[in-house]
Design an enzyme around this catalytic site. Structure first.
Site, PDB file in Angstrom:
ATOM      1  CB  SER A   1      -1.472  -2.813  -7.024  1.00 50.32           C
ATOM      2  OG  SER A   1      -1.519  -3.033  -5.654  1.00 50.32           O
TER       3      SER A   1
ATOM      4  N   GLY B   1      -3.510  -6.181  -5.396  1.00 52.73           N
ATOM      5  CA  GLY B   1      -2.704  -6.697  -4.285  1.00 52.73           C
ATOM      6  C   GLY B   1      -2.645  -5.843  -3.041  1.00 52.73           C
ATOM      7  CD  GLU B   2       0.625  -1.909  -3.258  1.00 50.34           C
ATOM      8  OE1 GLU B   2       1.584  -1.473  -2.623  1.00 50.34           O
ATOM      9  OE2 GLU B   2       0.322  -1.483  -4.380  1.00 50.34           O
ATOM     10  CG  MET B   3      -8.496  -2.186  -3.024  1.00 54.86           C
ATOM     11  SD  MET B   3      -8.716  -0.428  -3.051  1.00 54.86           S
ATOM     12  CE  MET B   3      -8.999  -0.088  -1.361  1.00 54.86           C
TER      13      MET B   3
ATOM     14  N   GLY C   1       0.816  -1.219   0.000  1.00 60.77           N
ATOM     15  CA  GLY C   1       0.000   0.000   0.000  1.00 60.77           C
ATOM     16  C   GLY C   1       0.841   1.257   0.000  1.00 60.77           C
TER      17      GLY C   1
END
Ligand code: FES
Ligand code: FES
Length: 886
Positions: free
Chosen positions: A680, A846-848, A520
């Site tokens: 991401s 991937g980070e959301m 993130g």
């Protein structure tokens, strides 16, 4: 010494070992069975080394060889092979329980012992049996499902053939197993420490125990003469710049004059064994003269603070963001809330320790030898350039091994610099395989944020203004530094329409561990403040936080705090998809609270940008002689499923079977430089470059009617095509207004947390988390849900438990690593709005998945107890203190 006879994977072995030798050493070093992994410095904390001994799961790092006379040992290699896997291995692959795969052999062996004794275990039985096996990637959901599926296979209620997706089901949106999953399940996938090199030197590194000091003297004369020692490497021995420059040239491979944080490397001892290197290291005398410590940004910004780096100011980034007139709008608003939020320094916590092996490959025809680095990089071409300049050696190659997770930590060079320098200095192959305690010392961390926030709305509940003055603790070295503060500004206003914004983001050097990418990288911190303030404001207005959010979501045509006007914005649909769950959860929480146990429900939302201004990527494809397609792109896959993404996009676009797609992604010698597996961006950026290359190949094939490389070349067309993706917008934010270019793509999510707080102990139990997400058309549902589940678990750790305290956090217990016992129910709701510019409409995810989590947890604690926790992590002590103060 003692002679021990035991049976390993069905074969009798006789070994002569020291009294203290443990089984893990013998398996990995003598028998070369590297399926059993080591994460926790042999403290019995990780379970990655689990094997079955006499029918029971055993941590091989704690199992003394002296106790194994006549024992029967089964390792993951003894269960099955990729060609003939065991049903448990099949179940792990088909359930999507394997991401990075570092925990997998241990998990599978713990499952084997359980299922042999109890073929039909409950979830409680599974959690009990796997309680000592850690996983950072999966949130344990699919691991539990894998053990359940293995049970069904073993009981004859299902077969792998019946579960495995078929070609007839198609490619996009089908849960085809990842290309590397079976090798990981069978222990045949090589992680860095699994590479043996006969005659290699092993390294031990001396690191600073002080946060800030001058190096007065180094005396290695005794160490250099100790048995097995090849020599001692200091900064003076490094021929290049000795600087690992990511954005700013400030981080040395080995420190020369000063150390700047606890863990800074001073010198390395090279010896024939790691043990000899460590023994010699203990005899090195280093005199450090302490310097004043810049313990936090406030101290570092005082007028008389020493500059941490001689030619750089401690304030290394200062960017305002102004949209409208926030001050005036605050004054005109019906309701205003204000608070100061803080987030902690945190460790990304991949299970695999940092490791590098370096060796020399013979140059062709008497040419110069090539130095080959094998490590965990997520950006092999960029890292190769960093190493070449730092070490003063051009002829070098980087190969990415399988990697036990990274979550941002491998955006930068870590152990490769010292290993490469030692290989050059001693002109020998080198293995630098540190343990987890040293890995924690050497790696970057998630930046701590300190945020002063005000949020306002009018009497109808429409947001009017937002102020956020935040300071980011960058620690001792820059790494990606301002990118984190910049990303926080790009996503400052989250999912909402806020007409007036006044913000300032500053980044400050301190003597804390250096900050860098962490899942993130900025948005999880900044969104924590905004989403908690949203609940505070809805409360003040007397509105339901669900309706308040729904009312204030951006609509197409409105703009974010950067001035970016949004086009598709599917948050309202996601919120509506969550509504029935929210209504149920609120009812259950009200009914479920009793006595000291209070239940609460919390929401968080997020819109996460992907493919920033100026981002570019490249991928090459080649038609093979059998009509298959080889993909050449340095797209690292440390566990997210990028291999699957490349394979499925290629197969779908070209209409060929999955097994005809051949990936070449791990070697600088044969790949295009596709950029980092970070932010991401891999699906969106590299996926788009791939589609661009495939479009060219497809056009050539259609034009010529060729089906194979030979036919295409005979028709006068090349068989190889290079595809590119470049974002149209470039450039930084306006230095005065913070308005300017932003991300090309967005992924959106709404999360809901249901939890229970014990108001006597302050302990929080997560009961369930639900995520509604829209990342465009799904490429592989198991990979998508796997990312979301792992992200929810990581987000809860960030919210409630985890913190890196330099000098104190030394292992997985002090880090408070989440175990399977901490795991909770999760539900994922998927919407698939196609992204006009996405590869086959998709984007990354991937980070959301951990961006809204921490505020959702804190909002739920408030909902349950009536108290706020403003600084993460919300430990039981902080909750108890807040309750006492209330
Ligand atoms: S290495 Fe054995 S439990 Fe961690
Ligand atoms: S899959 Fe378990 S640690 Fe990565």
């Amino acid at each position: 010494m003692k002679k021990i006879r035991l049976r390993v994977n069905g074969t009798w072995r006789e070994l002569i070992v020291d009294a203290g030798t443990v089984l893990l050493e013998v398996l990995r070093e003598d028998l070369r069975l590297t399926g059993a992994k080591q994460s926790c410095d042999r403290k019995g904390q990780c379970g990655a080394c689990t094997v079955v001994v006499n029918g029971k799961a055993a941590r091989s790092c704690l199992t003394r060889m002296a106790d194994l006379e006549d024992a029967d040992v089964i390792t993951v290699e003894g269960l099955g092979t990729p060609d003939n896997p065991h049903l448990i291995q099949e179940a792990f692959v088909l359930s999507g329980a394997i991401q990075c795969g570092f925990c997998t052999p241990g998990m599978i062996m713990a499952a084997k012992a359980l299922l042999d004794a109890n073929p039909n275990p409950t979830v409680g039985d599974i959690k009990q049996a796997l309680r000592r096996n850690l996983c950072r990637c999966t949130g344990y959901v699919k691991i539990i499902e894998a053990v359940q599926l293995a049970g069904r296979f073993l009981r004859g209620e299902a077969t792998p053939e019946a579960v495995r997706p078929t070609a007839a089901q198609g490619v996009m949106g089908v849960p085809h197993p990842r290309p590397s999953a079976m090798a990981k399940a069978c222990g045949t996938a090589y992680f860095t420490a699994d590479y043996p090199i006969r005659g290699a030197l092993e390294l031990a590194v001396l690191r600073s125990s002080l946060p800030h000091a001058r190096i007065v003297s180094i005396d290695a004369s005794v160490a250099e003469k100790m048995p097995g020692v090849a020599g001692v490497l200091t900064a003076a021995d490094i021929k290049g710049t000795n600087v690992l420059k990511y954005l700013v040239a400030d981080r040395p491979v080995l420190c020369k004059d000063k150390v700047r944080y606890i863990g800074d490397p001073i010198l390395a001892v090279a010896a024939d064994t790691r043990e000899n290197a460590e023994k010699a290291l203990s005899k090195v005398q280093v005199k450090l003269e302490p310097l004043p410590t810049l313990s936090d940004p406030e101290t570092a910004l005082t007028a008389d603070a020493l500059p941490l780096h001689a030619d750089l100011p401690n304030l290394c980034y200062d960017q305002p963001q102004i949209k409208g007139d926030a001050e005036k709008a605050m004054g005109d608003s019906a309701a205003v809330v204000a608070a100061r939020f803080k987030t902690q320094i945190n460790h990304q916590a991949p299970l695999e320790p940092e490791a590098t092996v370096a060796y020399w490959e013979k140059g062709e025809a008497g040419g110069e030898d090539q130095l080959v680095i094998i490590g965990r990089s997520i950006n092999i071409h960029f890292h190769l350039g960093m190493l070449q300049s730092a070490l003063g050696w051009e002829n070098m190659r980087y190969i990415e091994a399988f990697s036990g997770g990274q979550f941002g930590i491998k955006i930068d060079i870590i152990s490769e610099g010292i290993a490469g320098a030692a290989a050059i200095h001693f002109k020998r192959p080198v293995r630098y395989i540190p343990g987890i305690a040293e890995s924690m010392l050497m790696t970057s961390k998630r930046h701590a944020f300190d945020m002063q926030v005000k949020l306002a709305a009018d009497a109808k509940g429409n947001l009017t203004a937002y102020c956020n003055d935040f300071i980011v603790d960058n620690g001792a070295y820059y790494s990606i530094g301002h990118v984190v503060a910049y990303r926080a500004l790009l996503m400052l206003s989250g999912s909402y329409h806020i007409p007036n914004v006044s913000a300032r983001g500053r980044l400050v050097y301190t003597n804390n561990p250096w900050g860098s990418a962490a899942r993130g990288a900025g948005p999880p911190q900044i969104n924590f403040a905004l989403e908690c303030a949203m609940d505070m404001l809805s409360e003040k207005l007397g509105m339901d936080p669900f309706e308040f959010r729904l009312q204030n979501f951006l609509k197409p045509g409105q703009s974010k705090s950067t001035g970016r006007v949004v086009k598709e914005w599917p948050l309202p649909e996601l919120m509506e998809a969550m509504r029935p769950n929210y209504q149920r959860a609120v009812k259950e929480a009200a009914a479920g609270s009793s006595g000291k146990l209070k239940r609460g429900v919390g929401l968080g939302t997020g819109s996460f940008g992907i493919g920033g201004p100026g981002d570019a990527s490249v991928a090459a494809v080649e038609l093979d002689s059998d009509g298959g397609i080889s993909v050449y792109a340095a797209a690292a896959d440390p566990g997210e499923g990028n291999d699957s993404m490349l394979t499925q996009l290629t197969a779908e676009f070209m209409g060929i079977p999955l097994d005809r797609v051949r990936l070449h992604t791990r070697d600088t010698g044969n790949t295009a430089a596709s950029g980092p597996a970070a932010g991401s961006r891999v699906t969106y950026m590299i996926g788009n470059a791939l589609i661009n290359a495939l479009e060219q190949l497809k056009a050539a094939m259609q034009e010529t009617g060729a089906k194979t490389a030979q036919e295409l070349e005979a028709a006068g067309k090349p068989k190889r095509y290079v595809g590119r993706k470049k974002n149209e917008e470039v450039g930084p934010l306006d230095p005065k207004t913070g308005q300017g270019p932003s991300f090309e793509s967005q992924v959106h999510a709404v999360q809901m947390v249901e939890l229970e707080v014990d108001t006597e102990t302050g302990k929080v139990k997560i009961l369930k988390m639900t995520t509604a997400v829209d990342a465009g058309p799904v490429i592989n549902p198991l990979n998508l849900t796997g990312q979301l589940e792992g992200g929810m678990d990581m987000g809860v750790g960030f919210a409630l438990r985890e913190e890196y305290v330099a000098g104190k956090t030394k292992d997985w217990v002090t880090f408070k690593f989440p175990t399977i016992r901490d795991s909770f129910d999760m539900e994922v709701i998927i919407r698939e709005t196609p992204r006009p510019k996405g590869p086959l409409g998709s984007t990354g995810v991937g980070e959301m998945c951990m961006v809204p989590t921490a505020p959702a947890v804190i909002n739920a604690i408030r909902n349950a107890t009536g108290v706020w926790v403003y600084d993460l992590p919300a430990t039981p002590e902080k909750i108890k203190a807040a309750l006492a103060a209330a």
